[in-house]
Design an enzyme around this catalytic site. Structure first.
Site, PDB file in Angstrom:
ATOM      1  N   CYS A  83      11.702  -1.238  11.317  1.00 31.99           N
ATOM      2  CA  CYS A  83      12.206  -1.313  12.691  1.00 31.99           C
ATOM      3  C   CYS A  83      13.602  -0.704  12.795  1.00 31.99           C
ATOM      4  O   CYS A  83      14.335  -0.656  11.813  1.00 31.99           O
ATOM      5  CB  CYS A  83      12.285  -2.764  13.126  1.00 31.99           C
ATOM      6  SG  CYS A  83      10.732  -3.644  12.992  1.00 31.99           S
ATOM      7  N   ARG A  85      12.298   6.851  10.626  1.00 32.61           N
ATOM      8  CA  ARG A  85      12.018   5.666   9.814  1.00 32.61           C
ATOM      9  C   ARG A  85      10.565   5.235   9.924  1.00 32.61           C
ATOM     10  O   ARG A  85      10.107   4.412   9.133  1.00 32.61           O
ATOM     11  CB  ARG A  85      12.895   4.490  10.289  1.00 32.61           C
ATOM     12  CG  ARG A  85      14.371   4.734  10.112  1.00 32.61           C
ATOM     13  CD  ARG A  85      15.181   3.746  10.915  1.00 32.61           C
ATOM     14  NE  ARG A  85      15.008   2.391  10.457  1.00 32.61           N
ATOM     15  CZ  ARG A  85      15.849   1.766   9.636  1.00 32.61           C
ATOM     16  NH1 ARG A  85      16.915   2.391   9.195  1.00 32.61           N
ATOM     17  NH2 ARG A  85      15.636   0.538   9.268  1.00 32.61           N
ATOM     18  N   TRP A  87       8.262  -1.558  13.778  1.00 29.48           N
ATOM     19  CA  TRP A  87       7.284  -1.321  12.709  1.00 29.48           C
ATOM     20  C   TRP A  87       6.638  -2.685  12.503  1.00 29.48           C
ATOM     21  O   TRP A  87       7.271  -3.625  12.032  1.00 29.48           O
ATOM     22  CB  TRP A  87       8.025  -0.822  11.472  1.00 29.48           C
ATOM     23  CG  TRP A  87       7.257  -0.852  10.190  1.00 29.48           C
ATOM     24  CD1 TRP A  87       7.200  -1.877   9.291  1.00 29.48           C
ATOM     25  CD2 TRP A  87       6.463   0.189   9.639  1.00 29.48           C
ATOM     26  NE1 TRP A  87       6.428  -1.517   8.221  1.00 29.48           N
ATOM     27  CE2 TRP A  87       5.966  -0.273   8.401  1.00 29.48           C
ATOM     28  CE3 TRP A  87       6.113   1.475  10.074  1.00 29.48           C
ATOM     29  CZ2 TRP A  87       5.138   0.513   7.593  1.00 29.48           C
ATOM     30  CZ3 TRP A  87       5.301   2.235   9.260  1.00 29.48           C
ATOM     31  CH2 TRP A  87       4.822   1.766   8.040  1.00 29.48           C
ATOM     32  N   ASN A 117      15.335  -6.918  13.660  1.00 30.01           N
ATOM     33  CA  ASN A 117      14.730  -6.413  12.421  1.00 30.01           C
ATOM     34  C   ASN A 117      14.717  -7.553  11.416  1.00 30.01           C
ATOM     35  O   ASN A 117      15.665  -8.324  11.365  1.00 30.01           O
ATOM     36  CB  ASN A 117      15.558  -5.285  11.817  1.00 30.01           C
ATOM     37  CG  ASN A 117      15.523  -4.023  12.655  1.00 30.01           C
ATOM     38  OD1 ASN A 117      14.818  -3.950  13.651  1.00 30.01           O
ATOM     39  ND2 ASN A 117      16.300  -3.039  12.239  1.00 30.01           N
ATOM     40  N   GLY A 118      13.699  -7.616  10.585  1.00 27.20           N
ATOM     41  CA  GLY A 118      13.631  -8.667   9.562  1.00 27.20           C
ATOM     42  C   GLY A 118      12.397  -9.529   9.776  1.00 27.20           C
ATOM     43  O   GLY A 118      11.516  -9.190  10.586  1.00 27.20           O
ATOM     44  N   GLU A 136       0.400   6.198 -13.677  1.00 34.75           N
ATOM     45  CA  GLU A 136       1.242   6.377 -12.487  1.00 34.75           C
ATOM     46  C   GLU A 136       2.403   7.339 -12.778  1.00 34.75           C
ATOM     47  O   GLU A 136       2.736   8.191 -11.950  1.00 34.75           O
ATOM     48  CB  GLU A 136       1.751   5.008 -12.018  1.00 34.75           C
ATOM     49  CG  GLU A 136       2.797   5.018 -10.917  1.00 34.75           C
ATOM     50  CD  GLU A 136       2.347   5.658  -9.607  1.00 34.75           C
ATOM     51  OE1 GLU A 136       1.181   6.083  -9.501  1.00 34.75           O
ATOM     52  OE2 GLU A 136       3.190   5.788  -8.705  1.00 34.75           O
ATOM     53  N   LYS A 141       3.049  10.794 -10.794  1.00 34.96           N
ATOM     54  CA  LYS A 141       4.326  11.119 -10.118  1.00 34.96           C
ATOM     55  C   LYS A 141       4.801  12.499 -10.533  1.00 34.96           C
ATOM     56  O   LYS A 141       5.185  13.303  -9.711  1.00 34.96           O
ATOM     57  CB  LYS A 141       5.419  10.098 -10.459  1.00 34.96           C
ATOM     58  CG  LYS A 141       5.342   8.758  -9.815  1.00 34.96           C
ATOM     59  CD  LYS A 141       5.646   8.709  -8.337  1.00 34.96           C
ATOM     60  CE  LYS A 141       4.435   8.954  -7.498  1.00 34.96           C
ATOM     61  NZ  LYS A 141       3.510   7.919  -7.243  1.00 34.96           N
ATOM     62  N   GLU A 155       2.448  15.406  -9.199  1.00 34.75           N
ATOM     63  CA  GLU A 155       2.342  15.669  -7.761  1.00 34.75           C
ATOM     64  C   GLU A 155       3.615  16.263  -7.164  1.00 34.75           C
ATOM     65  O   GLU A 155       3.534  16.987  -6.174  1.00 34.75           O
ATOM     66  CB  GLU A 155       1.892  14.443  -6.976  1.00 34.75           C
ATOM     67  CG  GLU A 155       2.898  13.340  -6.822  1.00 34.75           C
ATOM     68  CD  GLU A 155       2.381  12.175  -5.982  1.00 34.75           C
ATOM     69  OE1 GLU A 155       1.687  12.397  -4.995  1.00 34.75           O
ATOM     70  OE2 GLU A 155       2.701  11.017  -6.338  1.00 34.75           O
ATOM     71  N   HIS A 173      -8.574   9.674 -30.161  1.00 35.33           N
ATOM     72  CA  HIS A 173      -9.949  10.088 -29.863  1.00 35.33           C
ATOM     73  C   HIS A 173      -9.985  11.415 -29.096  1.00 35.33           C
ATOM     74  O   HIS A 173     -11.005  11.739 -28.486  1.00 35.33           O
ATOM     75  CB  HIS A 173     -10.660   8.987 -29.067  1.00 35.33           C
ATOM     76  CG  HIS A 173     -10.753   7.695 -29.826  1.00 35.33           C
ATOM     77  ND1 HIS A 173     -11.631   7.519 -30.877  1.00 35.33           N
ATOM     78  CD2 HIS A 173     -10.052   6.554 -29.724  1.00 35.33           C
ATOM     79  CE1 HIS A 173     -11.479   6.298 -31.377  1.00 35.33           C
ATOM     80  NE2 HIS A 173     -10.517   5.688 -30.697  1.00 35.33           N
ATOM     81  N   LYS A 233       0.711  12.578   3.219  1.00 35.08           N
ATOM     82  CA  LYS A 233       1.112  11.196   2.958  1.00 35.08           C
ATOM     83  C   LYS A 233      -0.085  10.269   3.106  1.00 35.08           C
ATOM     84  O   LYS A 233      -0.242   9.320   2.354  1.00 35.08           O
ATOM     85  CB  LYS A 233       2.234  10.792   3.921  1.00 35.08           C
ATOM     86  CG  LYS A 233       2.757   9.364   3.718  1.00 35.08           C
ATOM     87  CD  LYS A 233       3.432   9.208   2.367  1.00 35.08           C
ATOM     88  CE  LYS A 233       3.831   7.784   2.058  1.00 35.08           C
ATOM     89  NZ  LYS A 233       4.028   7.545   0.625  1.00 35.08           N
TER      90      LYS A 233
HETATM   91  O1  M6R Z   1      -2.049   4.970   1.633  1.00 27.95           O
HETATM   92  P1  M6R Z   1      -2.785   4.734   0.330  1.00 27.95           P
HETATM   93  O2  M6R Z   1      -2.076   3.783  -0.567  1.00 27.95           O
HETATM   94  O3  M6R Z   1      -4.205   4.303   0.562  1.00 27.95           O
HETATM   95  O4  M6R Z   1      -2.809   6.145  -0.366  1.00 27.95           O
HETATM   96  C1  M6R Z   1      -3.500   6.345  -1.570  1.00 27.95           C
HETATM   97  C2  M6R Z   1      -3.122   7.655  -2.221  1.00 27.95           C
HETATM   98  O5  M6R Z   1      -3.426   8.719  -1.367  1.00 27.95           O
HETATM   99  C3  M6R Z   1      -1.617   7.709  -2.567  1.00 27.95           C
HETATM  100  O6  M6R Z   1      -1.242   6.657  -3.392  1.00 27.95           O
HETATM  101  C4  M6R Z   1      -1.294   9.038  -3.271  1.00 27.95           C
HETATM  102  O7  M6R Z   1      -1.901   9.083  -4.513  1.00 27.95           O
HETATM  103  C5  M6R Z   1       0.237   9.219  -3.388  1.00 27.95           C
HETATM  104  N1  M6R Z   1       0.599  10.557  -3.056  1.00 27.95           N
HETATM  105  C6  M6R Z   1       0.741   8.942  -4.773  1.00 27.95           C
HETATM  106  O8  M6R Z   1       2.110   9.137  -4.878  1.00 27.95           O
END
Ligand code: M6R
Length: 622
Positions: free
Chosen positions: A2, A27, A74, A100-101, A495, A499, A502, A518, A617
């Site tokens: 928010c 935001r 939000w 907000n909060g 993960e 990161k 990507e 393996h 996103k």
């Molecule tokens: O909004 P979601 O958590 O469902 O999104 C899932 C994936 O698309 C998301 O985590 C994607 O892998 C990110 N770019 C990872 O950083």
């Protein structure tokens, strides 16, 4: 998250606060609204949707006035809608609040206020505040607005940054802060309030940052800031102590202000990890060693009978789910499996009414996760969502769920959302474990204590940012990376690799370290470095053996290890240390250096960190 903006001064407040809202749009928000004192009455307008929609409604009116408060919402309590948009008012529409909060005890307060005869128009926690501030006016008649606000806040648990105007005591804006940022702007014969510097820099660069448990009264001619006296701030009594606070100068431009001084949203969001964890835990940890989760109360009985848990998600959320599997099996003693949502929906899964299917999604809109949820529902599972975006489709279509409350994540690479997903999953597993008698008082209390201590430990890891940057410089010449982890840190290896690939477009593979011999070991040579997650846990010695195997093949190793570990420095080429914590909570600390490492690598390579190529996103197509 928010956003708040307010103005009082010589000019027409309306266009100023609308511009402020536009500056806050970055935001993320789902609705917007404004309340304006026009000299005679308070006018207000609010709408679900964009600030432009609010603006177009306002364009049909010729309002003007010298003070106004405005908000972008939000959603946290109640879906995005006109009614739930801020400002919220009391029964007589005499007091308007933007906030907000999160008000933790809002359900109890709402019931108590209804018993007193107050009526509510929205589903929000914020509306409680307007009614709490109304009560002193009802009982005491004419009092100052700031005294009514302080009296109301005495009853509130939780966090707030807020601004209030009232027809009972017009020509002023009252603001208060506890746990949610508030900035005061000082212009030429005018004052502003905002939750974020970007909303005021267009008018003034002179600001005062309000601290927790401080409040202020803004009038056209002066500003008074005060803290409350007595034991607990906003509690005890109404006496106020006036404060003289220094004026700071904002030396950022607007786009830097939106990133709070960070060069990219991703870095800002990595640094928001500790508050993301605090927010997901807020009001949900019980001292007796359990968790309280309002969003699952309605399905409690069915949940406790679960014989099997299936977690389904995509990308980073899937990796959070993999950690969640360990939580459910270790704490709740319920067999759990994790499926890519894109696979699950076509896999003809075996589901019965004793199956609980959990869908993890930051956006709540990922097409594959949504279809997996629909499939699980069709087959009779109890469905739960672990979702960040309130009112999103997955949140709406799940039978019940837990909101992350991480605030909007703007960088495409998910960072703080992962942390908060782990927080939500461990809370759910703890709740199930306690209710099913699988977690002892002692373990429950230990976990609660350690979760509370974790944000400070995360900040310690973040303080090592400059060191991680140096390592990113050293390793940025390599084109391929192997990430290894075991047990709780296997998903973190996945993960970390995701990161890096990507945002830096470097090839990175995450692997369970026991699987290395393996196959992937064939890749190891002096040009193929390994990032090894090696916290001091029951599988520590195993990963140490893997590191030895890599070193024997001239591989370079960057290890993430526990503070005080002297052994690892003799083996690995470089080490990043994280503080000691419970084994099951190590992913929340160990992922941070990997997020920073990926960030710095991409930034050093001059890549578009926040918007990497080919990625969106929110992936709303199959
Ligand atoms: O909004 P979601 O958590 O469902 O999104 C899932 C994936 O698309 C998301 O985590 C994607 O892998 C990110 N770019 C990872 O950083």
């Amino acid at each position: 998250m928010c956003g708040i903006v307010g103005y009082i001064g010589k000019k027409n407040a309306l266009p100023i606060v609308i511009d402020g809202l536009k500056a806050l749009e970055y935001r993320g928000y789902d609705s917007a609204g404004v309340a304006l004192w026009d000299g005679v009455k308070i006018r207000f307008e609010k709408t679900a949707g964009r600030v432009s929609a609010l603006e177009s409604r306002l364009s049909r009116k010729s309002w003007s006035g010298k003070s106004a408060i405005a908000h972008t919402r939000w959603a946290t309590h109640g879906k995005p809608s006109d009614r739930n948009a801020h400002p919220h008012a009391d029964c007589q529409s005499g007091i308007f609040v933007v906030h907000n909060g999160i008000i933790e005890n809002y359900a109890e307060l709402r019931e108590a206020l209804i018993r007193e005869g107050h009526s509510f128009l929205s589903e929000t926690d914020t509306e409680i505040l307007a009614h709490l501030f109304e009560r002193p006016f009802l009982s005491a008649g004419q009092i100052f607005l700031e005294d009514a606000v302080l009296e109301g806040l005495r009853h509130v648990n939780g966090t707030f940054g807020l601004a209030v105007i009232s027809k009972h005591d017009p020509e002023k804006i009252v603001v208060a802060r506890r746990g949610s940022p508030i900035i005061l702007g000082i212009g030429d014969g005018e004052y502003l309030v905002a939750s974020d510097a970007s909303a005021v820099v267009g008018i003034t660069k002179n600001v005062i940052y309000l601290h927790d448990n401080e409040a202020a009264v803004l009038t056209p001619s002066k500003m008074e800031i005060f803290s409350t006296l007595g034991g607990s701030a906003f509690g005890g009594n109404l006496s106020k102590k006036t404060l003289q606070k220094p004026i700071d100068k904002i030396d950022w431009d607007i786009s830097e202000a939106q990133k709070s001084g960070h060069p990219h949203f991703m870095r800002k969001e990595i640094f928001e990890g500790p508050s993301a964890l605090e927010n997901v835990l807020l009001g949900r940890l019980l001292e007796e060693g359990s968790a309280k989760l309002g969003g699952i109360v309605a399905v409690r009985d069915r949940l406790l009978q679960a014989k099997k848990i299936i977690i389904s998600a995509c990308g980073t959320s899937y990796y959070a789910g993999l950690v969640g599997k360990y939580y459910f099996e270790e704490l709740a003693k319920i067999p759990a499996s994790v499926e890519y949502a894109s696979e699950f929906r076509y896999s003809n899964p075996v589901i019965d009414p004793d199956t609980v299917a959990i869908f993890v999604s930051q956006s709540g809109e990922t097409a594959d996760t949504l279809e997996a949820l629909r499939e699980a529902k069709k087959r009779g599972a109890l469905t739960l969502g672990v979702v960040n975006v309130v009112g999103s489709t997955i949140a709406r279509e799940s039978d019940a769920g837990i909101y992350n409350h991480a605030g909007p994540e703007i960088g495409v690479a998910s960072t703080k959302a992962f942390i908060s997903q782990l927080g939500a999953l461990v809370l759910l597993a703890l709740f199930l474990g306690r209710e099913r008698g699988a977690v002892s008082d002692v373990l429950g209390q230990k976990l609660v204590m350690e979760l509370k201590a974790l944000p400070a430990k995360m900040k310690k890891v973040l303080a090592g940012d400059a060191g991680v940057k140096k390592l990113a410089e050293k390793y940025s010449k390599y084109k391929n990376f192997l990430y290894l982890g075991r047990k709780y840190n296997f998903p973190v290896a996945l993960e970390g690799a995701l990161k890096l690939k990507e945002i830096s477009y470097r090839h990175a593979e995450g692997y369970a370290s026991g699987e290395m011999k393996h196959g992937p070991i064939a890749l190891i040579d002096e040009n193929f470095p390994t990032v090894a997650l090696a916290p001091k846990d029951p599988v520590y010695e195993k990963i140490l053996s893997n590191i030895q195997e890599i070193k024997a093949r001239n591989g370079r190793v960057l290890a993430v290890a526990t503070e005080g570990d002297e052994k690892i420095g003799k083996l690995a080429d470089d080490v990043i240390f994280i503080p000691q914590t419970l084994e099951m909570l190590t992913p929340i600390l160990s992922v941070i250096p990997l997020q920073l490492f990926a960030y710095h690598t991409a930034a050093l390579l001059g890549l578009d960190v926040d918007k990497p190529r080919n990625l969106a996103k929110s992936v709303t197509v199959e």
